[in-house]
Design a protein around this motif. Structure first.
Motif, PDB file in Angstrom:
ATOM      1  N   GLU A 210       0.822  -1.213   0.000  1.00 50.53           N
ATOM      2  CA  GLU A 210       0.000   0.000   0.000  1.00 50.53           C
ATOM      3  C   GLU A 210       0.855   1.262   0.000  1.00 50.53           C
ATOM      4  N   GLU A 211       1.884   1.289   0.821  1.00 50.91           N
ATOM      5  CA  GLU A 211       2.669   2.518   0.965  1.00 50.91           C
ATOM      6  C   GLU A 211       3.791   2.636  -0.054  1.00 50.91           C
ATOM      7  N   LEU A 212       4.389   1.503  -0.436  1.00 51.85           N
ATOM      8  CA  LEU A 212       5.560   1.541  -1.320  1.00 51.85           C
ATOM      9  C   LEU A 212       5.319   0.957  -2.704  1.00 51.85           C
ATOM     10  N   GLY A 213       4.152   0.317  -2.907  1.00 51.54           N
ATOM     11  CA  GLY A 213       3.884  -0.320  -4.192  1.00 51.54           C
ATOM     12  C   GLY A 213       4.706  -1.571  -4.412  1.00 51.54           C
ATOM     13  N   LEU A 214       5.212  -2.153  -3.330  1.00 47.12           N
ATOM     14  CA  LEU A 214       6.073  -3.330  -3.404  1.00 47.12           C
ATOM     15  C   LEU A 214       5.344  -4.534  -2.824  1.00 47.12           C
TER      16      LEU A 214
ATOM     17  N   HIS B 281       2.434  -2.152  20.574  1.00 48.06           N
ATOM     18  CA  HIS B 281       3.152  -3.418  20.529  1.00 48.06           C
ATOM     19  C   HIS B 281       3.553  -3.588  19.061  1.00 48.06           C
ATOM     20  N   CYS B 282       4.801  -3.306  18.761  1.00 46.38           N
ATOM     21  CA  CYS B 282       5.278  -3.249  17.368  1.00 46.38           C
ATOM     22  C   CYS B 282       5.811  -4.608  16.920  1.00 46.38           C
ATOM     23  N   HIS B 283       5.242  -5.156  15.862  1.00 48.06           N
ATOM     24  CA  HIS B 283       5.755  -6.371  15.238  1.00 48.06           C
ATOM     25  C   HIS B 283       6.718  -5.916  14.137  1.00 48.06           C
ATOM     26  N   VAL B 284       8.004  -6.128  14.364  1.00 46.57           N
ATOM     27  CA  VAL B 284       9.040  -5.505  13.549  1.00 46.57           C
ATOM     28  C   VAL B 284       9.728  -6.526  12.636  1.00 46.57           C
ATOM     29  N   PHE B 285       9.939  -6.120  11.376  1.00 44.35           N
ATOM     30  CA  PHE B 285      10.546  -6.993  10.376  1.00 44.35           C
ATOM     31  C   PHE B 285      11.565  -6.236   9.539  1.00 44.35           C
ATOM     32  N   LEU B 286      12.476  -7.006   8.944  1.00 42.12           N
ATOM     33  CA  LEU B 286      13.404  -6.493   7.930  1.00 42.12           C
ATOM     34  C   LEU B 286      13.060  -7.147   6.601  1.00 42.12           C
ATOM     35  N   TYR B 287      13.342  -6.427   5.513  1.00 40.85           N
ATOM     36  CA  TYR B 287      13.146  -6.991   4.180  1.00 40.85           C
ATOM     37  C   TYR B 287      14.260  -6.486   3.274  1.00 40.85           C
ATOM     38  N   GLU B 288      14.958  -7.404   2.631  1.00 44.07           N
ATOM     39  CA  GLU B 288      16.024  -6.996   1.707  1.00 44.07           C
ATOM     40  C   GLU B 288      15.447  -6.777   0.313  1.00 44.07           C
ATOM     41  N   PHE B 289      15.648  -5.573  -0.205  1.00 45.45           N
ATOM     42  CA  PHE B 289      15.146  -5.226  -1.531  1.00 45.45           C
ATOM     43  C   PHE B 289      16.312  -5.092  -2.497  1.00 45.45           C
ATOM     44  N   GLU B 290      16.198  -5.761  -3.643  1.00 38.16           N
ATOM     45  CA  GLU B 290      17.222  -5.681  -4.678  1.00 38.16           C
ATOM     46  C   GLU B 290      16.664  -4.872  -5.844  1.00 38.16           C
TER      47      GLU B 290
ATOM     48  N   SER C 149      12.242   2.825  -8.091  1.00 36.47           N
ATOM     49  CA  SER C 149      11.260   1.876  -8.628  1.00 36.47           C
ATOM     50  C   SER C 149      10.014   1.768  -7.755  1.00 36.47           C
ATOM     51  N   PHE C 150      10.008   2.443  -6.604  1.00 37.32           N
ATOM     52  CA  PHE C 150       8.863   2.366  -5.711  1.00 37.32           C
ATOM     53  C   PHE C 150       7.736   3.271  -6.187  1.00 37.32           C
ATOM     54  N   ASP C 151       6.509   2.793  -5.986  1.00 33.73           N
ATOM     55  CA  ASP C 151       5.306   3.544  -6.362  1.00 33.73           C
ATOM     56  C   ASP C 151       4.564   3.907  -5.081  1.00 33.73           C
ATOM     57  N   LEU C 152       4.688   5.155  -4.641  1.00 33.26           N
ATOM     58  CA  LEU C 152       4.245   5.548  -3.315  1.00 33.26           C
ATOM     59  C   LEU C 152       2.751   5.843  -3.221  1.00 33.26           C
ATOM     60  N   GLN C 153       2.209   5.597  -2.030  1.00 34.00           N
ATOM     61  CA  GLN C 153       0.843   5.992  -1.702  1.00 34.00           C
ATOM     62  C   GLN C 153       0.928   7.447  -1.228  1.00 34.00           C
TER      63      GLN C 153
ATOM     64  N   LEU D 123      10.908   9.165  -0.441  1.00 35.02           N
ATOM     65  CA  LEU D 123      11.757   8.122   0.123  1.00 35.02           C
ATOM     66  C   LEU D 123      13.190   8.619   0.185  1.00 35.02           C
ATOM     67  N   VAL D 124      13.907   8.153   1.192  1.00 30.56           N
ATOM     68  CA  VAL D 124      15.304   8.523   1.368  1.00 30.56           C
ATOM     69  C   VAL D 124      16.123   7.269   1.633  1.00 30.56           C
ATOM     70  N   LYS D 125      17.240   7.150   0.956  1.00 34.94           N
ATOM     71  CA  LYS D 125      18.156   6.019   1.137  1.00 34.94           C
ATOM     72  C   LYS D 125      19.343   6.506   1.966  1.00 34.94           C
ATOM     73  N   ILE D 126      19.569   5.846   3.112  1.00 32.27           N
ATOM     74  CA  ILE D 126      20.578   6.343   4.055  1.00 32.27           C
ATOM     75  C   ILE D 126      21.592   5.240   4.387  1.00 32.27           C
ATOM     76  N   PRO D 127      22.885   5.535   4.287  1.00 28.77           N
ATOM     77  CA  PRO D 127      23.900   4.553   4.671  1.00 28.77           C
ATOM     78  C   PRO D 127      23.721   4.144   6.134  1.00 28.77           C
ATOM     79  N   PHE D 128      23.634   2.860   6.371  1.00 25.45           N
ATOM     80  CA  PHE D 128      23.308   2.352   7.696  1.00 25.45           C
ATOM     81  C   PHE D 128      24.287   2.806   8.767  1.00 25.45           C
ATOM     82  N   TRP D 129      25.589   2.642   8.529  1.00 21.49           N
ATOM     83  CA  TRP D 129      26.563   2.932   9.575  1.00 21.49           C
ATOM     84  C   TRP D 129      26.580   4.408   9.941  1.00 21.49           C
ATOM     85  N   GLU D 130      26.394   5.278   8.970  1.00 22.88           N
ATOM     86  CA  GLU D 130      26.351   6.715   9.247  1.00 22.88           C
ATOM     87  C   GLU D 130      25.084   7.071  10.024  1.00 22.88           C
ATOM     88  N   TRP D 131      23.959   6.450   9.643  1.00 26.90           N
ATOM     89  CA  TRP D 131      22.715   6.702  10.362  1.00 26.90           C
ATOM     90  C   TRP D 131      22.833   6.242  11.813  1.00 26.90           C
TER      91      TRP D 131
END
Length: 205
Positions: free
Chosen positions: A85-89, A116-125, A130-134, A141-149
C-alpha cells in the motif's frame, strides 16, 4: 470507522477501540513495521519514508520504510499489506525477517501512542526510484547509509547528507539534502538499538 484491538502492557487483549481513541486514551495496540534494507556495492542502506505533512502523528518526519496499524482481528501476517500500500512493493510474509516485538510508548501534548510493534526487515534488490508511493501517506523516500545513520542516532554524528526523492505534482523529484537526528520520528533509543542490532546481525556478516 476502523477499529483496532486493544491490549494491556503484557499483550493480553482487553477489547477494541477506534484509531482515534487509542491515541487519545493511550490504549496499547498492535502495529506492523517493515524496514527495507538495500545492499549496493557491499554497502548497507536503510530506506526511510517521508511522512505526509497532514499525518496526525509526526508529520513531515522520516520514519520506518512501511508501517501501519493492525486492525481488529488481524495478525502480523495481515500487516504485510502495508508494504504494498505505501511503497507499491508486493512481498510475501515468508520473505520477511522477524526482529521481534517491541512495546513502545511515545507521548506528546496531544497524543499517547502505546504500540506493541511487530518488527521486520526486508532486503530489496533494486533502485529506490522503482517504488510507487501511496501519496496520501508517503511523500518521498530517502536512502541512508546504515553505519552513518547509526552514528547519527547515537549522537556521534550531528548531520549527514542523504539522497532520495519526493513526490510533487505526481512527479518524482530527486533530492540530495542534509538531515539531523530531529528529522526522524523520535522512537525510543532502545527501539533504534534493536533495529541496529538486527541489521548488523543479518547483513554485516
Amino acid at each position: 470507522m476502523e477499529y483496532v484491538d486493544i491490549f494491556d502492557q503484557h499483550r493480553n487483549r482487553i477489547g477494541k477501540a477506534t484509531r482515534e481513541e487509542v491515541h487519545k486514551e493511550g490504549f496499547w495496540h498492535q502495529t506492523f513495521q517493515c524496514w527495507v534494507v538495500m545492499i549496493e556495492q557491499g554497502k548497507i542502506y536503510l530506506l526511510f519514508q517521508h511522512r505526509h505533512p497532514q499525518k496526525d502523528l509526526f508529520p513531515n518526519l522520516l520514519d520506518i520504510s512501511a508501517a501501519g496499524h493492525l486492525l481488529s482481528g488481524e495478525t502480523p501476517e495481515d500487516g504485510v499489506r502495508e508494504v504494498e500500500e505505501e511503497l507499491g512493493l508486493k512481498v510475501e510474509y515468508s520473505d520477511l525477517i522477524s526482529v521481534g516485538i517491541f512495546s513502545e510508548q511515545l507521548v506528546g501534548e496531544a497524543y499517547k501512542d502505546f504500540e506493541h510493534c511487530h518488527v521486520f526487515l526486508y532486503e530489496f534488490e533494486g533502485s529506490i526510484h522503482s517504488f510507487d508511493l501511496q501519496e496520501e501517506e508517503v511523500t518521498g523516500l530517502v536512502k541512508i547509509p546504515f553505519w552513518e545513520w547509526k552514528e547519527l542516532i547515537e549522537g556521534r554524528k550531528q548531520q549527514m547528507r542523504v539522497t532520495g526523492f519526493q513526490i510533487k505534482d505526481n512527479q518524482k523529484i530527486v533530492k540530495d539534502f542534509t538531515v539531523k537526528k530531529q528529522d526522524f520520528v523520535p522512537h525510543q533509543a532502545e527501539y533504534y538499538q534493536m533495529i541496529c542490532d538486527a541489521v548488523e546481525a543479518e547483513f554485516a556478516k
